[in-house]
Motif scaffolding. Sequence first.
Motif, PDB file in Angstrom:
ATOM      1  N   ASN A 233       0.818  -1.214   0.000  1.00  0.00           N
ATOM      2  CA  ASN A 233       0.000   0.000   0.000  1.00  0.00           C
ATOM      3  C   ASN A 233       0.851   1.263   0.000  1.00  0.00           C
ATOM      4  OD1 ASN A 233      -2.371  -1.618   0.175  1.00  0.00           O
ATOM      5  ND2 ASN A 233      -2.034  -1.813   2.382  1.00  0.00           N
ATOM      6  N   SER A 234       1.919   1.231  -0.762  1.00  0.00           N
ATOM      7  CA  SER A 234       2.789   2.382  -0.938  1.00  0.00           C
ATOM      8  C   SER A 234       3.456   2.248  -2.292  1.00  0.00           C
ATOM      9  CB  SER A 234       3.834   2.451   0.173  1.00  0.00           C
ATOM     10  OG  SER A 234       4.671   3.592   0.018  1.00  0.00           O
ATOM     11  N   GLY A 256      -7.071   7.552   2.052  1.00  0.00           N
ATOM     12  CA  GLY A 256      -6.521   8.231   3.215  1.00  0.00           C
ATOM     13  C   GLY A 256      -5.227   8.953   2.912  1.00  0.00           C
ATOM     14  N   GLN A 257      -4.382   8.338   2.106  1.00  0.00           N
ATOM     15  CA  GLN A 257      -3.112   8.959   1.736  1.00  0.00           C
ATOM     16  C   GLN A 257      -3.331  10.165   0.824  1.00  0.00           C
ATOM     17  OE1 GLN A 257      -1.543   5.419  -0.056  1.00  0.00           O
ATOM     18  NE2 GLN A 257      -0.106   5.017   1.615  1.00  0.00           N
ATOM     19  N   THR A 258      -4.223  10.001  -0.153  1.00  0.00           N
ATOM     20  CA  THR A 258      -4.371  11.007  -1.206  1.00  0.00           C
ATOM     21  C   THR A 258      -5.305  12.144  -0.820  1.00  0.00           C
ATOM     22  OG1 THR A 258      -4.004   9.262  -2.851  1.00  0.00           O
ATOM     23  CG2 THR A 258      -4.963  11.333  -3.643  1.00  0.00           C
ATOM     24  N   TYR A 259      -6.428  11.823  -0.191  1.00  0.00           N
ATOM     25  CA  TYR A 259      -7.441  12.832   0.117  1.00  0.00           C
ATOM     26  C   TYR A 259      -7.550  13.140   1.611  1.00  0.00           C
ATOM     27  CZ  TYR A 259      -8.777  11.578  -4.637  1.00  0.00           C
ATOM     28  OH  TYR A 259      -8.757  11.320  -5.980  1.00  0.00           O
ATOM     29  N   GLY A 260      -7.076  12.234   2.455  1.00  0.00           N
ATOM     30  CA  GLY A 260      -7.195  12.445   3.894  1.00  0.00           C
ATOM     31  C   GLY A 260      -5.973  13.073   4.530  1.00  0.00           C
ATOM     32  N   GLY A 261      -4.918  13.247   3.753  1.00  0.00           N
ATOM     33  CA  GLY A 261      -3.715  13.874   4.285  1.00  0.00           C
ATOM     34  C   GLY A 261      -2.871  12.961   5.147  1.00  0.00           C
ATOM     35  N   HIS A 262      -2.987  11.636   4.954  1.00  0.00           N
ATOM     36  CA  HIS A 262      -2.281  10.691   5.811  1.00  0.00           C
ATOM     37  C   HIS A 262      -1.135   9.986   5.086  1.00  0.00           C
ATOM     38  CE1 HIS A 262      -5.273  11.504   8.799  1.00  0.00           C
ATOM     39  NE2 HIS A 262      -6.238  11.133   7.985  1.00  0.00           N
ATOM     40  N   PRO A 265       6.549  10.873   3.569  1.00  0.00           N
ATOM     41  CA  PRO A 265       7.541  10.694   2.499  1.00  0.00           C
ATOM     42  C   PRO A 265       7.848   9.244   2.182  1.00  0.00           C
ATOM     43  CG  PRO A 265       8.201  12.484   3.939  1.00  0.00           C
ATOM     44  CD  PRO A 265       7.014  11.837   4.589  1.00  0.00           C
ATOM     45  N   THR A 266       7.705   8.352   3.163  1.00  0.00           N
ATOM     46  CA  THR A 266       7.993   6.934   2.930  1.00  0.00           C
ATOM     47  C   THR A 266       6.728   6.082   2.840  1.00  0.00           C
ATOM     48  OG1 THR A 266       8.244   6.566   5.313  1.00  0.00           O
ATOM     49  CG2 THR A 266      10.236   7.077   4.056  1.00  0.00           C
ATOM     50  N   ASP A 267       5.568   6.696   2.935  1.00  0.00           N
ATOM     51  CA  ASP A 267       4.293   5.962   2.919  1.00  0.00           C
ATOM     52  C   ASP A 267       3.284   6.768   2.127  1.00  0.00           C
ATOM     53  OD1 ASP A 267       2.153   4.293   3.409  1.00  0.00           O
ATOM     54  OD2 ASP A 267       1.793   5.049   5.440  1.00  0.00           O
ATOM     55  N   ARG A 341     -13.262   7.647   8.488  1.00  0.00           N
ATOM     56  CA  ARG A 341     -13.507   8.217   7.153  1.00  0.00           C
ATOM     57  C   ARG A 341     -12.295   8.989   6.650  1.00  0.00           C
ATOM     58  NH1 ARG A 341     -18.722   9.023   9.530  1.00  0.00           N
ATOM     59  NH2 ARG A 341     -18.112  11.127  10.180  1.00  0.00           N
ATOM     60  N   SER A 342     -11.635   9.727   7.526  1.00  0.00           N
ATOM     61  CA  SER A 342     -10.465  10.499   7.129  1.00  0.00           C
ATOM     62  C   SER A 342      -9.353   9.593   6.603  1.00  0.00           C
ATOM     63  CB  SER A 342      -9.951  11.308   8.323  1.00  0.00           C
ATOM     64  OG  SER A 342      -8.707  11.921   8.039  1.00  0.00           O
ATOM     65  N   HIS A 343      -9.277   8.386   7.142  1.00  0.00           N
ATOM     66  CA  HIS A 343      -8.251   7.443   6.702  1.00  0.00           C
ATOM     67  C   HIS A 343      -8.706   6.593   5.524  1.00  0.00           C
ATOM     68  CE1 HIS A 343      -4.943   7.935   9.659  1.00  0.00           C
ATOM     69  NE2 HIS A 343      -5.891   8.576  10.310  1.00  0.00           N
TER      70      HIS A 343
END
Length: 359
Positions: A233-234, A256-262, A265-267, A341-343
Amino acid sequence: MIRLAYRTLSALALSSALVLAATPSALADPPQPIPVPPPAATDIVGVGAQVMESLFNQLSTDYNASLTSAGNTTSPRLYSWDSVGANLITPKAGSSPLVRPMFSSAGITAVNATTSSTVDFARSTRGPSVNDPASTLFVNLAKDAVSWAAPTGGHAPNSLTAAQLRGIYECHTTNWRQIDSALPDAPIKPALPIYNYEHITDAASMFLAGIQQTSGPSYVRIGDCVTLIREENSGTGAFLHDPDVVVPYSVGRYIGQTYGGHATPTDNPGALVPRAIGGVPVVNPSSHTLHATFAASYFAYRLRVALREAEWNAGDAHARALREIFSPNGWICWSGASRIRSHGFLALPPGACGSTEHS
């Protein structure tokens, strides 16, 4: 080759090229260095699935902060160990060192092999198995789904069928022209994330299960053309920027990574974008949530924690602490929905969140 029923890779599968991506350090393990104390023996501590670790890092931070803000200095705190980091961990003060569980089943094994003085729960992307002791209780918390991802600007189409994906991972389909004559004449490069050179990751397992259920009853057999990688998942590894790569990816984790701000740099997904299966989109383009149709497919699964049932039902202070966090009336189901939801995951409705099951 492997059969889906097994979570380990055979010597033949291991002969595939292994991309040894740099192993990221754990970003949010509970505090360990002196003078900061490790979690207390009475705290609620978990291990297990990678896909849920970022969510649980935030849940633990926010839950503990809610106790502090209420002036509660005595209730057990919540902590969650990441799936990657130092090989040996000391989950709680006074506990023996434990080999870090890197995926769902490893976490569940740790729960079954220890007591509450070491580990209390396992983050899990799977439900009960016939191989689990009947004493293992699974608590449902959220929902996710897994698809395949490919780099933006690469050669992959926007959608593949389950049968086409099966052909790719069994190495019967090795060129994009076999999918569509209009696609580039280029080799398809399927990748499969693994742990410790042998264990298929949770995302990969759920992906292969979906392919099997939608393209035939026989086991999916991984072919020699599949490259084994360490990233789950990276998309930060150089190999995953290849225009011909396809790889399993948690849709919720991507959201979560793209729209939730989570992302870190390594994930982060890098150039990877999860694609449709059978024409069913995976992300709702307007709400940036898991698409409802895809969330009802064979590629969807619930996110759970696995506990020892006797401790859940004991009626003592430890049981109350578990229920205050995980039960239908607990903090996660009542106050954690916005974090879920944020994630990128779907929060379960009242009654479903906190519901339990066991083998």
